[in-house]
Design a protein around this motif. Structure first.
Motif, PDB file in Angstrom:
ATOM      1  N   ILE A  88      46.248 -19.690   8.132  1.00  0.00           N
ATOM      2  CA  ILE A  88      46.157 -20.613   9.273  1.00  0.00           C
ATOM      3  C   ILE A  88      45.475 -21.929   8.881  1.00  0.00           C
ATOM      4  N   PRO A  89      45.949 -23.022   9.482  1.00  0.00           N
ATOM      5  CA  PRO A  89      45.374 -24.335   9.163  1.00  0.00           C
ATOM      6  C   PRO A  89      44.083 -24.592   9.963  1.00  0.00           C
ATOM      7  N   PHE A  90      43.333 -25.585   9.548  1.00  0.00           N
ATOM      8  CA  PHE A  90      42.196 -26.061  10.341  1.00  0.00           C
ATOM      9  C   PHE A  90      42.740 -26.910  11.478  1.00  0.00           C
ATOM     10  N   PRO A  91      42.055 -27.105  12.593  1.00  0.00           N
ATOM     11  CA  PRO A  91      40.768 -26.496  12.918  1.00  0.00           C
ATOM     12  C   PRO A  91      40.943 -25.185  13.686  1.00  0.00           C
ATOM     13  N   TYR A  92      39.869 -24.417  13.769  1.00  0.00           N
ATOM     14  CA  TYR A  92      39.860 -23.255  14.656  1.00  0.00           C
ATOM     15  C   TYR A  92      38.449 -22.971  15.153  1.00  0.00           C
ATOM     16  N   LEU A  93      38.414 -22.198  16.235  1.00  0.00           N
ATOM     17  CA  LEU A  93      37.124 -21.767  16.773  1.00  0.00           C
ATOM     18  C   LEU A  93      36.785 -20.442  16.105  1.00  0.00           C
ATOM     19  N   LEU A  94      35.551 -20.308  15.640  1.00  0.00           N
ATOM     20  CA  LEU A  94      35.154 -19.095  14.921  1.00  0.00           C
ATOM     21  C   LEU A  94      34.010 -18.385  15.633  1.00  0.00           C
TER      22      LEU A  94
END
Ligand code: KG4
Ligand code: ZN
Length: 364
Positions: free
Chosen positions: A139-145
Motif C-alpha cells: 500500500i502507498p502512503f499516506p495511511y492512518l496507523l
C-alpha cells in the motif's frame, strides 16, 4: 525518485523476547508500486524461558539472544539461499526496547556489516511494525496507523518512510500491557494477550460492566490503567463471593475486558479517522493496525466495522507478522536503503526512541 532496482536485506530483531532473523527483497515496479518478498523468516520465541516468571526478564532475554542469534542468522541466510555477499544491506533493531537485547542484535549486525562491507541500517522497531503492510499489501502512503503492542498504544499519520505525525498515545499503560496484566490477575498463562483472547472466546462480554477510559473525549489519547484496576476489583469481588473464580467467571471477565478495550480503541480510532480524512488525498483512505495486539480477532472485527462506517479500508498484516519478527526489520531496512538512508557503525542502541522523532530528509 526511488530506484527501480531490488534491495535484498537481512533483518535482525532482538528488542524483546523473540530472537529473529529474516531476508527480504524489496522491488519497485516501473509504475512506482512497491513489492515485498520474504525469502526467509526465522523466529525463536523465548516464551518458555520467561513463563516461570510471568513476564519477560530482561537479563534472561539478553542472554538467550546471545546464545541463539548467530545460528538463527545463518539459518535465515541458508533458507533464503543467499550469502552475505549477495545482500544490499544489513538491518537491525536499534531501539526502542530492552537495551541488553537491542545491544546484542545491533552489535551482531555491525559485525556482519563490517566484515562484508555492506551498509548498516539501524531500524526503529516501531517503524518495522508501521511499514509491514507495505511489504505484505504494497500500500502507498499516506495511511492512518494504529500501533498497539506490549509497550505502545499510538495513533499516527504516516506520510512516508521516517514521516510520522503523532495524533494520540496512551497516558499510562499500553494496550498489550493491559492484556498481559489482566491475564496475570487471573493466572491465564503467559504470554497474556493470546491467552486472554482464547479465554474470552467462551465468555459473556456483557456480564461485567467496566469503565471505558477516554471514551468520547476529544482527541485520540488512550488510558488503560483505570480499566485494569476495575478488572482487579471485579476479580477480588467475585473471589470473595464464591471463594475463587470459576472457569465461567474467568471467561466472562476476559470477554468483558476485551470488549471494553475494543470499544475504547474503536472510539479513539473514530476520532483519528475524522482528523486525518481531509489529509488523505484522492486515493482510498486506509486504517492500518500493527503491533502484537493487532493479532486480536475481536479488536480487528470491531475496527473493521468502524473503518467501513468512516469510509476507510482496514489493512492488517497476517497474524505471524503482527508480533515481533525479523522480516519487518529487514523490510524497514530495505525501505530506508532504497532512499539512501544508511547508518554508521558508531550508531548507538536506544532504549527509548519515539517514532515521531524520526525524520526522513527525503520526500518519498
Ligand atoms: O509487538 P509485540 O510482539 O511486542 C512488542 O513490541 O511489544 O507485541 C506483544 C504484545 C503483548 O503484550 C501480547 O500480549 C500482545 O502483544 N498480544 C495480544 C495478542 N497477541 C499478542 N494481545 C491481545 N490479543 C492477542 N491475540
Ligand atoms: Zn513489537
Amino acid at each position: 525518485m526511488t530506484s527501480a532496482r531490488a534491495h535484498l536485506v537481512l533483518g535482525i530483531e532482538t528488542s524483546c523476547d523473540e530472537t529473529a532473523a529474516a531476508v527480504v527483497r524489496r522491488t519497485v515496479a516501473p509504475d512506482g508500486a512497491v513489492r515485498g518478498e520474504i525469502l526467509s523468516n526465522v523466529v525463536l520465541s523465548q516464551v518458555e524461558e520467561h513463563a516461570p516468571y510471568g513476564g519477560v526478564v530482561p537479563e534472561i532475554a539478553a542472554r538467550a539472544h546471545v546464545e541463539h542469534l548467530d545460528r538463527l542468522t545463518a539459518q535465515a541466510l541458508a533458507e533464503a539461499g543467499v550469502g552475505l555477499g549477495d545482500l544490499d544491506g544489513i538491518a537491525a533493531t536499534s531501539g526502542p526496547g530492552l537495551i541488553g537485547g537491542v545491544i546484542v542484535g545491533l552489535m551482531t549486525a555491525k559485525g556482519l556489516a563490517f566484515a562484508s562491507g555492506k551498509p548498516l541500517i539501524a531500524v526503529n522497531h516501531l517503524e518495522g511494525h508501521a511499514l509491514t503492510v507495505r511489504m505484505t499489501h504494497g500500500i502507498p502512503f499516506p495511511y492512518l496507523l494504529l500501533l498497539v503492542s506490549g509497550g505502545h498504544s499510538q495513533l499516527l499519520f504516516v506520510s512516508g518512510v521516517g514521516r510520522f505525525e503523532l495524533l494520540g498515545s496512551t497516558v499510562d499503560d499500553a494496550v498489550g500491557e493491559a492484556f498481559d496484566k489482566v491475564a496475570k490477575l487471573m493466572n491465564l498463562g503467559f504470554p497474556g494477550g493470546p491467552a486472554l483472547e482464547r479465554t474470552a472466546e467462551r465468555g459473556d462480554p456483557k456480564r461485567f460492566s467496566l469503565p471505558r477510559p477516554m471514551f468520547g473525549r476529544a482527541g485520540c489519547d488512550f488510558s488503560f490503567s483505570g480499566l485494569k484496576t476495575a478488572v482487579r476489583l471485579t476479580v477480588e469481588r467475585e473471589k470473595e463471593k464464591s471463594g475463587g473464580l470459576t472457569e465461567e467467571d474467568k471467561a466472562d471477565i476476559a470477554a468483558s475486558f476485551q470488549a471494553t478495550v475494543a470499544e475504547v480503541v474503536a472510539d479513539r480510532v473514530r476520532h483519528a479517522m475524522a482528523m486525518v480524512k481531509p489529509e488523505m488525498g484522492a486515493g482510498p483512505c486506509r486504517l492500518v493496525v500493527a503491533g502484537g495486539v493487532a493479532a486480536n480477532r475481536a479488536l480487528r472485527a470491531r475496527l473493521d466495522g468502524e473503518a467501513r462506517t468512516a469510509g476507510f479500508e482496514l489493512v492488517v498484516p497476517p497474524f505471524g507478522l503482527c508480533t515481533d519478527n525479523g522480516a519487518m526489520i529487514a523490510w524497514a531496512g530495505a525501505e530506508r536503503l532504497a532512499l539512501g538512508l544508511v547508518d554508521g557503525l558508531d550508531t548507538a542502541p536506544r532504549a527509548r526512541w519515539p517514532l515521531s522523532s524520526l525524520q526522513s530528509p527525503l520526500s518519498n
